[in-house]
Design an enzyme around this catalytic site. Structure first.
Site: not given
Ligand code: CTP
Ligand code: CA
Length: 231
Positions: A33-36, A100
C-alpha cells in the site's frame, strides 16, 4: 467567492474525483500500500459539491467521513479504482485523479495465506506494473470537452527540476491540468495543508500558496470552470 455566497459555477456538471491510496494484495491478509490519506481528494469532492456539481468520489482505503451530498464509491485495488473511475467518467464533464494508485502489484495472488518456510528462507516477491488510469482516461475521453486533471508529487534530481519533470508528465499523461506538489525535503503525509502549482496543457501556470487543501481544491475548480466555459 470566498467567505460569502458560494458561486454555483459547477451547477449542472458531473465531476468524478478519485482519492486515497490503492492496496495490492499478496494473499488474503497482506497487501502493498501507500500513505495517501485521501484528504486532498475529499477536499475536492466537498468543494465541488459546494459549487453546485454532482460529485462521484471513488475512494481507495480512506478512513474519512463521507462528504455530504456526494456519491461515494469505495474500492481497494488499482483494478477496482480503474473500473469505477472509468465507469463513472463516461457521463462526467470532469475527472480528477487525486488518488495514488500503486505503480506495481504482486505478479501473483496466492489464494491462501503465505506460510513461513521451515528453513527460515523468505519469499521473493515479483511485481508487475499497473495500468496508467489517468493516461487511459485522457486518451479515451467520451467527449473532447471533458476536462481531465492529474496530480504529481515531484522532486528535482539530476535529470531535471520539479517543473521540468511536471511538464514532461503532463505531456505523457495527455491531461488538461496537472497539479504539482514539490515534495523535495520531506512531505508530511496526511497533512491538512498543501502547496501546489497548477500546470495547464495551455501553458498557463497557477501557483497556489501553502494553505488548506480546500484552498488548493478551490484553485483547481477555478481553472476547471474556466476550461469548461471555453469548450
Ligand atoms: N496515476 C494513474 N494510474 C497509475 C499511476 C498514477 O492514474 N497507475 C495518476 C495519479 O492518480 C496522478 C498521476 O497519474 O494523478 C500522476 O501520478 P504519478 O505517480 O506522479 O505518475 P506516474 O506515471 O506513476 O510516475 P512516477 O514514476 O513519477 O510515479
Ligand atoms: Ca506513481
Amino acid at each position: 467567492a470566498r467567505g460569502g455566497a458560494q458561486a454555483q459555477d459547477l451547477a449542472g456538471r458531473h465531476v468524478v474525483v478519485s482519492a486515497g491510496g490503492t492496496r495490492e494484495y499478496l494473499d488474503p491478509v497482506r497487501f502493498l500500500g501507500n500513505r495517501s490519506s485521501g484528504l486532498q481528494g475529499y477536499a475536492l469532492a466537498r468543494t465541488a459539491a459546494a459549487r453546485g456539481a454532482e460529485v462521484t468520489l471513488v475512494a481507495a482505503n480512506v478512513t474519512l467521513a463521507d462528504p455530504a451530498g456526494v456519491k461515494v464509491v469505495k474500492v481497494e485495488t488499482t483494478a477496482q479504482l480503474q473500473e469505477q473511475v472509468v465507469s463513472a467518467s463516461r457521463s462526467a464533464d470532469v475527472v480528477v485523479m487525486a488518488a495514488a494508485p500503486a505503480d506495481f502489484r504482486p505478479a501473483q495472488f496466492t489464494d491462501s495465506k503465505i506460510k513461513k518456510a521451515e528453513d527460515g528462507s523468505a519469499p521473493d516477491i515479483r511485481l508487475t506494473q499497473n495500468p496508467d488510469i489517468l493516461a487511459g482516461l485522457a486518451r479515451d475521453r467520451p467527449s473532447p470537452a471533458q476536462v481531465v486533471v492529474g496530480f504529481a508529487a515531484e522532486t528535482g534530481d539530476a535529470h531535471g527540476t520539479v517543473m521540468e519533470h511536471a511538464r514532461a508528465k503532463l505531456a505523457r499523461k495527455g491531461c488538461d491540468l496537472l497539479v504539482v506538489n514539490d515534495v523535495g525535503g520531506g512531505k508530511v503525509f496526511g497533512s491538512e495543508e498543501n502547496e501546489a502549482v497548477i500546470l495547464g496543457a495551455d501553458g498557463v501556470t497557477t501557483p497556489v500558496p501553502r494553505g488548506a487543501k480546500s484552498a488548493v481544491a478551490q484553485a483547481i475548480w477555478d481553472r476547471v470552470a474556466g476550461l469548461l466555459e471555453s469548450r
